[in-house]
Scaffold this active site. Structure first.
Site, short mmCIF file in Angstrom:
data_model
loop_
_atom_site.label_atom_id
_atom_site.label_comp_id
_atom_site.label_asym_id
_atom_site.label_seq_id
_atom_site.Cartn_x
_atom_site.Cartn_y
_atom_site.Cartn_z
N ASP A 146 0.86 -1.28 0.09
CA ASP A 146 -0.11 -0.11 0.00
C ASP A 146 0.74 1.39 0.05
O ASP A 146 0.66 2.24 -0.35
CB ASP A 146 -0.93 0.06 1.24
CG ASP A 146 -2.29 -0.49 0.91
OD1 ASP A 146 -2.44 -1.16 -0.10
OD2 ASP A 146 -3.05 -0.20 1.66
N HIS A 206 -10.73 6.81 0.41
CA HIS A 206 -10.74 5.38 0.78
C HIS A 206 -11.43 5.48 2.00
O HIS A 206 -10.88 5.61 2.97
CB HIS A 206 -9.61 4.63 0.66
CG HIS A 206 -9.59 3.20 0.80
ND1 HIS A 206 -9.41 2.31 -0.16
CD2 HIS A 206 -9.65 2.73 2.28
CE1 HIS A 206 -9.65 1.04 0.64
NE2 HIS A 206 -9.81 1.44 1.74
N ASN A 209 -13.60 0.33 7.21
CA ASN A 209 -13.27 0.47 8.75
C ASN A 209 -11.93 1.06 8.73
O ASN A 209 -11.75 1.79 9.97
CB ASN A 209 -13.23 -1.17 8.97
CG ASN A 209 -13.09 -1.32 10.51
OD1 ASN A 209 -12.05 -1.48 10.96
ND2 ASN A 209 -14.09 -1.28 11.16
N GLY A 210 -11.18 1.06 7.93
CA GLY A 210 -9.93 1.69 7.80
C GLY A 210 -10.16 3.01 6.74
O GLY A 210 -10.82 2.76 5.81
N MET A 284 -20.18 1.10 10.40
CA MET A 284 -21.06 2.16 10.13
C MET A 284 -22.36 1.60 9.99
O MET A 284 -23.59 2.42 10.41
CB MET A 284 -20.38 2.96 8.80
CG MET A 284 -21.23 4.11 8.42
SD MET A 284 -21.30 5.31 9.84
CE MET A 284 -19.59 6.10 9.79
N ILE A 332 -17.60 2.00 3.07
CA ILE A 332 -18.45 2.98 3.37
C ILE A 332 -18.70 3.86 2.05
O ILE A 332 -19.78 4.30 1.86
CB ILE A 332 -17.85 3.88 4.80
CG1 ILE A 332 -17.99 2.84 5.76
CG2 ILE A 332 -18.90 4.96 5.16
CD1 ILE A 332 -17.33 3.58 7.08
N ASN A 335 -20.77 2.23 -0.55
CA ASN A 335 -21.75 1.98 -0.29
C ASN A 335 -22.97 2.75 0.68
O ASN A 335 -24.05 2.51 0.80
CB ASN A 335 -21.96 0.34 0.67
CG ASN A 335 -21.50 -0.68 -0.36
OD1 ASN A 335 -21.80 -0.96 -1.40
ND2 ASN A 335 -20.27 -1.07 0.09
#
Length: 372
Positions: A146, A206, A209-210, A284, A332, A335
């Protein structure tokens, strides 16, 4: 016919796709989510079918075994030997890895060593690599980092205003994360806009959750929100994001919670963020369900989450001197109609707006919200 599988392990999820090679045809794909929480969900999609099961999945190693067993259970493969290659997304490559690398014992050792920079991810990445190696000992494994995309950041962006020796001797600098995602969606945005990537200024969000935000100029990362580790930047599912560093010694002096480095890392990485504010969930979807039921803590968690994203977008509008587009991706970002709407409506002064119809019906794909 050989097959290759790509693995994208997040802090609470594993996304995967199985390809027929060399034609790169997608044979199946899936998502295992809510890892470490009750009622984990595993979804497998193939041949216009979608199979979903709810399980309690404790960790990423168990998740890898489940997805491999599902490939056989659904007869997508007859034998594990059909899979000859696997590409692993690894969060932290530090200054060791500026491009992808074949996984050797030395590379795996360095990935584990770099867990200090990504404590929620690199250990899971290493476990996933080992799980594949255990079941498929002859497989060719490649690690894709990454941090590689962010090696184009200028020194003014990646250096911290600490004494120089901490950079030269201890490699303390901004590394960023989610680079493969930011790079991919930036190029996809260029296609949607019908312009060369070299001519565009983009802000890629991006948000899962992270979460991380990146300023992309001419197809290169020039700044990003995550820092020395993925703890920095915006508020996340269980991570604080940016906080005043003086909070840590203060709490060490005045509470019994911050006694060791392990305590500090656990609280900031695993017990904060959406979970810490809502006191109910890091997911979320759960937060929004609680909001609809009138839960004020969930409402506050959502408001802080949106606020921190907006502030980073504002920073990067300044860094880039404007932007051609703001892009949303990850769980998130892709969606949540609500989060995209709230983020963009809160920065409308910059000329951003949301097309309600596209925002709603674009909910389940990578979606370009609006040129700015």
């Amino acid at each position: 016919m050989s097959k290759t599988i790509s693995i994208n392990a997040g802090s609470s999820s594993v996304k995967w796709q199985l390809y027929s090679m060399p034609e790169e045809k997608v044979l199946a794909k899936g998502l295992i989510e809510r890892i470490g929480l009750k009622d984990s969900i595993s979804t497998v999609k193939f041949n216009d079918r979608s199979e979903r099961q709810t399980l309690d999945i404790a960790d990423h190693t168990q998740a890898v075994k489940i997805l491999l067993d599902d490939l056989k259970r659904f007869e997508i493969i007859q034998s594990y030997d059909e899979i000859t290659g696997v590409g692993h997304r690894v969060v932290a490559g530090g200054e060791y890895f500026k491009e992808s690398a074949l996984v050797t014992d030395d590379v795996l050792e360095k990935i584990e060593e770099l867990s200090l920079l990504a404590p929620l991810h690199n250990p899971a990445n290493a476990d996933g690599i080992r799980a594949f190696k255990e079941i498929l000992p002859n497989i060719t494994s490649v690690a894709v980092f990454d941090t590689s995309f962010h090696t184009t950041m200028p020194e003014k962006a990646y250096r911290y205003p600490l004494p120089t020796k901490y950079y030269t001797e201890n490699k303390v600098r901004k590394y960023g994360a989610h680079g493969t995602s930011h790079e991919y969606v930036a190029h996809e945005a260029a296609k949607l806009l019908g312009k060369p990537i070299e001519e565009l200024k983009l802000i890629t969000c991006h948000i899962g959750n992270g979460a991380s935000i990146t300023a992309v100029k001419g197809g290169q990362s020039v700044d990003t929100s995550m820092g020395f580790t993925p703890l920095g930047g915006v508020m996340m599912g269980t991570r604080t994001g940016d906080i005043d560093p003086a909070i840590i010694p203060y709490l060490m002096q005045h509470t019994d919670d911050f006694n060791t480095p392990e305590d500090i890392s656990r609280i900031l990485n695993r017990e904060s963020g959406l979970l810490g504010i809502s006191e109910s969930s890091s997911d979320m979807r759960d937060i929004h369900t609680a909001m609809r039921a009138g839960d004020e803590k969930a409402l506050l968690a959502n408001e802080i989450f949106v606020d921190r994203i907006q502030k980073y977008i504002g920073q990067y509008l300044a860094v880039l001197n404007g932007a051609d587009a703001i892009i949303f991706t990850a769980g998130i970002g892709e969606n949540s109609v609500t989060i995209r709407k709230m983020v963009i409506e809160g920065i409308s002064w910059f000329g951003c707006d949301v097309d309600p119809e596209k925002n709603f019906f674009g909910c389940n794909r990578r979606h370009l919200n609006r040129s700015c």
